[in-house]
Design an enzyme around this catalytic site. Structure first.
Site, PDB file in Angstrom:
ATOM      1  N   ASP A 132       0.829  -1.205   0.000  1.00 34.57           N
ATOM      2  CA  ASP A 132       0.000   0.000   0.000  1.00 34.57           C
ATOM      3  C   ASP A 132       0.866   1.259   0.000  1.00 34.57           C
ATOM      4  O   ASP A 132       0.637   2.195  -0.761  1.00 34.57           O
ATOM      5  CB  ASP A 132      -0.899   0.032   1.241  1.00 34.57           C
ATOM      6  N   GLU A 153      -5.275   7.244   0.533  1.00 30.87           N
ATOM      7  CA  GLU A 153      -5.770   6.520   1.711  1.00 30.87           C
ATOM      8  C   GLU A 153      -4.741   6.454   2.829  1.00 30.87           C
ATOM      9  O   GLU A 153      -5.100   6.394   4.008  1.00 30.87           O
ATOM     10  CB  GLU A 153      -6.191   5.099   1.306  1.00 30.87           C
ATOM     11  N   ASP A 162      -6.621   5.014  -4.490  1.00 28.70           N
ATOM     12  CA  ASP A 162      -6.566   3.877  -3.567  1.00 28.70           C
ATOM     13  C   ASP A 162      -5.414   3.002  -4.042  1.00 28.70           C
ATOM     14  O   ASP A 162      -5.511   2.354  -5.082  1.00 28.70           O
ATOM     15  CB  ASP A 162      -7.871   3.084  -3.568  1.00 28.70           C
ATOM     16  N   ILE A 204      -4.070   0.200  -2.953  1.00 27.80           N
ATOM     17  CA  ILE A 204      -4.527  -1.187  -3.094  1.00 27.80           C
ATOM     18  C   ILE A 204      -5.958  -1.234  -2.583  1.00 27.80           C
ATOM     19  O   ILE A 204      -6.210  -1.221  -1.390  1.00 27.80           O
ATOM     20  CB  ILE A 204      -3.665  -2.196  -2.317  1.00 27.80           C
ATOM     21  N   ASP A 205      -6.891  -1.244  -3.518  1.00 27.31           N
ATOM     22  CA  ASP A 205      -8.295  -1.388  -3.164  1.00 27.31           C
ATOM     23  C   ASP A 205      -8.584  -2.879  -3.068  1.00 27.31           C
ATOM     24  O   ASP A 205      -8.418  -3.616  -4.038  1.00 27.31           O
ATOM     25  CB  ASP A 205      -9.160  -0.741  -4.253  1.00 27.31           C
ATOM     26  N   THR A 212      -7.474  -4.787   0.062  1.00 28.58           N
ATOM     27  CA  THR A 212      -6.251  -5.296   0.681  1.00 28.58           C
ATOM     28  C   THR A 212      -6.398  -6.753   1.107  1.00 28.58           C
ATOM     29  O   THR A 212      -5.465  -7.545   0.962  1.00 28.58           O
ATOM     30  CB  THR A 212      -5.858  -4.425   1.895  1.00 28.58           C
ATOM     31  N   ASP A 255     -12.833   4.649  -3.140  1.00 31.79           N
ATOM     32  CA  ASP A 255     -13.365   3.309  -3.359  1.00 31.79           C
ATOM     33  C   ASP A 255     -14.336   3.233  -4.536  1.00 31.79           C
ATOM     34  O   ASP A 255     -14.778   2.130  -4.885  1.00 31.79           O
ATOM     35  CB  ASP A 255     -14.082   2.805  -2.107  1.00 31.79           C
TER      36      ASP A 255
END
Length: 347
Positions: free
Chosen positions: A46, A69, A133, A135-136, A138, A283
């Protein structure tokens, strides 16, 4: 180049480079996690992906703002994790030298952390603001499932361009065991495309479109894996009311938006599980535009347009419903009946 064409290109290149980093983390033996105050898992990927993407955006558009994020607090406190993430970022940059002119480099660990912290915009209704984001999904990433690197540009509160890399999504949905990894991209008014992650950086994507369904009994649902993200029970009741008999497809991240946009599924439901929960703009931003440019409609569960102008969250919306134009109204009717709410008055 057409309006926002350069932004689209930079977004594609940024998520592409970040996906090299995330994929290398997953396939290494290092999948270290830390825990944020809200108890959600955060991987070292991330942090690395956020640095790489923000670096790319600011190299091309130095005056733009970013809503990201993550922040670099953990890395500033923990030298071992900082050096681990810096090694990943450095490797990702070095592995894509052909992208340097367009999206730059990251010089050292200090610049990496400063870039991560540049994702501190509060969003809003004015100016050029990118929603990121890194890593949308995770949890999907950690389990080897679906996840996405997501980036979208908002101009005065409206989503106008973006790209999304889905490293584990099949290139050809008819052969799920075949090549994996795709990049979706879109510009408002100019359609949406997809191409393999393995394609050259300057390769053109193929146009995508949602299935033009009119009979919902032929439709299929896409929903979140995590029950905490969306009410599976209510969604099953809605499917039954609409005559949908196919088993729902559950996957993490905005890969759901990409999947229905290219015709893998037809309806995406994310129903509110809490009266107080506010969806985060990162998101949904690029996914929303992808579906709309592929011929779909995206609203909240009450039929209201998603409003990205209110800050870091969609605080004036509850839930998400995405479907083809021809059936979206029917889906909203069933959703509101299940939720026990009244339709939104016509403007």
């Amino acid at each position: 180049m057409t309006s926002y064409a350069r932004e689209r290109k930079i977004a594609e290149l940024a998520v592409r480079r970040a996906s090299l980093l995330t994929d290398s983390v997953y396939h290494s033996r290092v999948k270290g996690t830390v825990t944020k105050e809200d108890k959600s898992p955060v991987t070292i990927a991330d942090f690395g992906a956020q640095s790489v993407v923000i670096g790319a955006v600011l190299h091309a558009f130095p005056n733009d703002a970013v809503v990201g994020e993550e922040d670099a607090d953990v890395l500033r406190r923990d030298a071992a994790t900082r050096e681990l993430v810096w090694g990943l970022v450095n490797d990702a940059v070095k592995s894509s030298p052909e992208l340097e002119d367009d999206i730059g480099t990251v010089a050292d660990a200090e610049e990496m952390m400063n870039l991560i912290d540049r994702g501190n915009s509060e969003g809003g209704a004015k100016g050029r603001i990118w929603a990121l984001d890194p890593i949308d999904g995770t949890k999907g990433f950690l389990r080897g499932g679906q996840y996405a690197v997501c980036l979208a540009l908002m101009q005065d509160g409206e989503v106008v361009a973006g790209a999304m890399a889905c490293p584990n999504l099949p290139v050809d949905p008819s052969t799920p065991s075949g090549e994996r990894g795709v990049v979706f991209s879109t510009v408002k008014g100019a359609g949406a495309t997809v191409k393999p992650l393995s394609a050259s950086a300057d390769a053109e994507g193929s146009p995508i479109a949602m299935n033009a369904i009119t009979d919902l009994s032929d439709a299929s649902f896409c929903e979140s894996v995590e029950a905490g993200h969306s009410s599976h029970g209510q969604q099953a009741a809605i499917a039954k009311a609409l005559g949908i008999t196919k088993e729902s497809v559950r996957m993490d991240s905005q890969a759901k938006y990409g999947s229905i946009a290219r015709g893998d599924g037809d309806v995406y439901l994310r129903l509110p599980t809490s009266a107080t929960y506010q969806e985060k703009i990162w998101d949904h931003a690029v996914g929303k535009l992808l579906v709309e440019e592929a011929g779909g409609v995206v609203t909240d569960a009450h039929g209201k347009p998603l409003d990205f102008s209110k800050g870091r969250t969609l605080k004036d919306n509850k839930g998400v419903v995405a479907a083809a134009k021809g059936v979206h109204g029917k889906v909203i009717e069933a959703v509101m009946k299940e939720l026990g709410v009244s339709p939104v008055p016509s403007l």
